[in-house]
Design a protein around this motif. Sequence first.
Motif, PDB file in Angstrom:
ATOM      1  N   GLU A   1     -11.588   1.454   7.634  1.00  0.00           N
ATOM      2  CA  GLU A   1     -12.714   1.892   6.796  1.00  0.00           C
ATOM      3  C   GLU A   1     -12.185   2.493   5.475  1.00  0.00           C
ATOM      4  OE1 GLU A   1     -16.204   1.804   8.072  1.00  0.00           O
ATOM      5  OE2 GLU A   1     -16.371   1.932   5.890  1.00  0.00           O
ATOM      6  N   GLY A   2     -11.189   3.348   5.594  1.00  0.00           N
ATOM      7  CA  GLY A   2     -10.605   3.989   4.407  1.00  0.00           C
ATOM      8  C   GLY A   2      -9.908   3.004   3.496  1.00  0.00           C
TER       9      GLY A   2
ATOM     10  N   GLU B   1     -13.451  -2.126  -8.475  1.00  0.00           N
ATOM     11  CA  GLU B   1     -14.426  -1.595  -9.428  1.00  0.00           C
ATOM     12  C   GLU B   1     -13.736  -1.136 -10.711  1.00  0.00           C
ATOM     13  OE1 GLU B   1     -17.801   1.850  -9.549  1.00  0.00           O
ATOM     14  OE2 GLU B   1     -16.927   1.426  -7.571  1.00  0.00           O
ATOM     15  N   TRP B   2     -12.578  -0.504 -10.535  1.00  0.00           N
ATOM     16  CA  TRP B   2     -11.823  -0.015 -11.695  1.00  0.00           C
ATOM     17  C   TRP B   2     -11.359  -1.170 -12.583  1.00  0.00           C
ATOM     18  CZ3 TRP B   2      -6.114   0.265 -12.314  1.00  0.00           C
ATOM     19  CH2 TRP B   2      -5.765   0.863 -13.528  1.00  0.00           C
TER      20      TRP B   2
ATOM     21  N   TRP C   1     -14.673   8.425   2.024  1.00  0.00           N
ATOM     22  CA  TRP C   1     -14.020   8.118   3.304  1.00  0.00           C
ATOM     23  C   TRP C   1     -13.993   9.339   4.219  1.00  0.00           C
ATOM     24  CZ3 TRP C   1      -8.584   9.205   4.821  1.00  0.00           C
ATOM     25  CH2 TRP C   1      -8.300   8.695   6.086  1.00  0.00           C
TER      26      TRP C   1
ATOM     27  N   LEU D   1     -12.607   1.146   1.492  1.00  0.00           N
ATOM     28  CA  LEU D   1     -13.157   1.976   0.418  1.00  0.00           C
ATOM     29  C   LEU D   1     -12.164   2.089  -0.741  1.00  0.00           C
ATOM     30  CD1 LEU D   1     -14.848   4.731   2.583  1.00  0.00           C
ATOM     31  CD2 LEU D   1     -16.020   3.166   1.016  1.00  0.00           C
ATOM     32  N   ARG D   2     -10.907   2.269  -0.398  1.00  0.00           N
ATOM     33  CA  ARG D   2      -9.874   2.375  -1.440  1.00  0.00           C
ATOM     34  C   ARG D   2      -9.780   1.096  -2.250  1.00  0.00           C
ATOM     35  NH1 ARG D   2      -3.957   3.764   0.710  1.00  0.00           N
ATOM     36  NH2 ARG D   2      -4.419   1.918   1.947  1.00  0.00           N
ATOM     37  N   GLU D   3      -9.811  -0.028  -1.559  1.00  0.00           N
ATOM     38  CA  GLU D   3      -9.679  -1.316  -2.244  1.00  0.00           C
ATOM     39  C   GLU D   3     -10.909  -1.634  -3.091  1.00  0.00           C
ATOM     40  OE1 GLU D   3      -6.618  -1.980  -1.624  1.00  0.00           O
ATOM     41  OE2 GLU D   3      -6.582  -3.642  -3.034  1.00  0.00           O
TER      42      GLU D   3
ATOM     43  N   ARG E   1      -6.626  -8.300  -5.576  1.00  0.00           N
ATOM     44  CA  ARG E   1      -7.306  -7.184  -4.910  1.00  0.00           C
ATOM     45  C   ARG E   1      -8.516  -7.676  -4.127  1.00  0.00           C
ATOM     46  NH1 ARG E   1      -4.318  -2.433  -4.587  1.00  0.00           N
ATOM     47  NH2 ARG E   1      -2.817  -2.633  -6.258  1.00  0.00           N
TER      48      ARG E   1
ATOM     49  N   LEU F   1     -12.413   7.062  -9.807  1.00  0.00           N
ATOM     50  CA  LEU F   1     -12.914   6.102  -8.811  1.00  0.00           C
ATOM     51  C   LEU F   1     -12.121   6.207  -7.509  1.00  0.00           C
ATOM     52  CD1 LEU F   1     -13.530   3.067 -11.166  1.00  0.00           C
ATOM     53  CD2 LEU F   1     -15.282   4.264  -9.843  1.00  0.00           C
TER      54      LEU F   1
ATOM     55  N   THR G   1       0.830  -1.203   0.000  1.00  0.00           N
ATOM     56  CA  THR G   1       0.000   0.000   0.000  1.00  0.00           C
ATOM     57  C   THR G   1       0.864   1.253   0.000  1.00  0.00           C
ATOM     58  OG1 THR G   1      -1.380  -1.285   1.473  1.00  0.00           O
ATOM     59  CG2 THR G   1      -1.982   0.996   1.146  1.00  0.00           C
TER      60      THR G   1
ATOM     61  N   GLN H   1      -1.384  -0.334   6.108  1.00  0.00           N
ATOM     62  CA  GLN H   1      -2.295   0.119   5.044  1.00  0.00           C
ATOM     63  C   GLN H   1      -2.053   1.569   4.596  1.00  0.00           C
ATOM     64  OE1 GLN H   1      -3.993  -2.089   3.322  1.00  0.00           O
ATOM     65  NE2 GLN H   1      -3.353  -3.638   4.771  1.00  0.00           N
TER      66      GLN H   1
ATOM     67  N   ARG I   1      -3.802   9.961   5.956  1.00  0.00           N
ATOM     68  CA  ARG I   1      -4.306   8.813   6.725  1.00  0.00           C
ATOM     69  C   ARG I   1      -3.535   8.662   8.028  1.00  0.00           C
ATOM     70  NH1 ARG I   1      -7.449   5.151   2.893  1.00  0.00           N
ATOM     71  NH2 ARG I   1      -7.094   6.146   0.887  1.00  0.00           N
TER      72      ARG I   1
ATOM     73  N   VAL J   1      -9.122   4.154   9.797  1.00  0.00           N
ATOM     74  CA  VAL J   1      -8.218   3.931   8.671  1.00  0.00           C
ATOM     75  C   VAL J   1      -8.523   2.605   7.959  1.00  0.00           C
ATOM     76  CG1 VAL J   1      -6.365   5.402   9.568  1.00  0.00           C
ATOM     77  CG2 VAL J   1      -6.350   2.944  10.061  1.00  0.00           C
TER      78      VAL J   1
ATOM     79  N   ALA K   1     -12.734   0.545  -4.576  1.00  0.00           N
ATOM     80  CA  ALA K   1     -12.625   1.380  -5.772  1.00  0.00           C
ATOM     81  C   ALA K   1     -11.658   0.754  -6.774  1.00  0.00           C
ATOM     82  CB  ALA K   1     -12.166   2.787  -5.384  1.00  0.00           C
TER      83      ALA K   1
END
Lengths: 181, 181
Positions: free
Chosen positions: B160-161, B171-172, A172, B164-166, B127, A164, A96, B35, A102, B158, B168
């Motif tokens: 949670e963040g 999805e990409w 977030w 959300l990042r993962e 991912r 995205l 990461t 992370q 963060r 963090v 996204a």
Amino acid sequence: MSFIRILKYAILGIVNKEPASGYDIAKTFNESLVQFWNAKHSQIYPELKKLNDEGLITYETCISGQVLERKVYSITEEGKRSLIDWISKNEVIEPTPKDRFRLRVFFSNMLDSDTYKDLLSYQLIQRKEKLIFLNDRMKKFGENPPSFGDKGYGDYIVLEGAILREEAYVEWIKKCLESIK
Amino acid sequence: MSFIRILKYAILGIVNKEPASGYDIAKTFNESLVQFWNAKHSQIYPELKKLNDEGLITYETCISGQVLERKVYSITEEGKRSLIDWISKNEVIEPTPKDRFRLRVFFSNMLDSDTYKDLLSYQLIQRKEKLIFLNDRMKKFGENPPSFGDKGYGDYIVLEGAILREEAYVEWIKKCLESIK
DNA sequence: TTCGGCATGTAACTCGTTACATGATTTT
DNA sequence: AAAATCATGTAACGAGTTACATGCCGAA
């Protein structure tokens, strides 16, 4: 052992699309690749020398105006092979990336809630602005964005990814704000 | 000028939560902060020396077993001030982090569609696995996750963040796969 | 004629990783 | 007895940034 020299492939990819000078390459980084890669000219020029020594690129010297010299680099067949090898090689996902914001949020319990709220609000504003900028760039692709193989595909697909990513960041920060009682 | 030494604040933040040795700090990076930040012991030990010289932390030497020495560091009042200053300081958002996979996708038009599909599929698997791992970690917070100010808030928010990042990213990659005709 | 952009390089320094180096303690 | 983990450090090197250094070209 096993250092990877990604800049090497970033440059090979750029000069593969179109022959370019060091200056052009620096501009390309700032204009097209900046959402996932960047390099300063101070890093680019030595790398170009190296790639030339390795036979992966060649150059001709062109003159702008009367005197000003430009070294315009092109990829060689060997360079092209090296590039394709790298792109198609399956790799384990990277660790990461570091993220200062963060880190600050992680330690946020040290702050009073007003300071924390300010921190989040300012970050939210900036992230939303960035998202507007990215969405604006996306407009030029219109109704029928390029598919794989089409001209402009690379630009389009990484922009999609950048949007995205940024949307997730905004979401977030909103959750962070909600978590303040 | 103006280099920022973020590692300094990462370490201050860690020893502020609880006194720790260099070894403990390295573990904390790998277990809690990985992370969004990480550092190897080879970077941590010299930094601890520096922070001690600057009066931001102090240490006592403890003995594990019969002989083995541990230097257990604690934050000083000055260190605490320095940490709070850094956390609460509003900063312009960082330049986008480098991402090798995005670089490869950017140049993907060089590949045939099967190779590209393989590349994307392998990335998607990894991912998704990471996302499962993160969601699994989230389970321990249950129905009532900590709010700002609560114990465990930093860890929760963090995480949670990271999720959300993962999400996204996943999805990409799916959009990338859809873009192959 | 001045300013912004074009153009190429090097030097010094920070950041970060891998490898080198050593040894104690606990668990299997 | 061997392996994993605890524990601390240094050395060498690659990656990346900022600053140093120089000079040309075109437009306002």
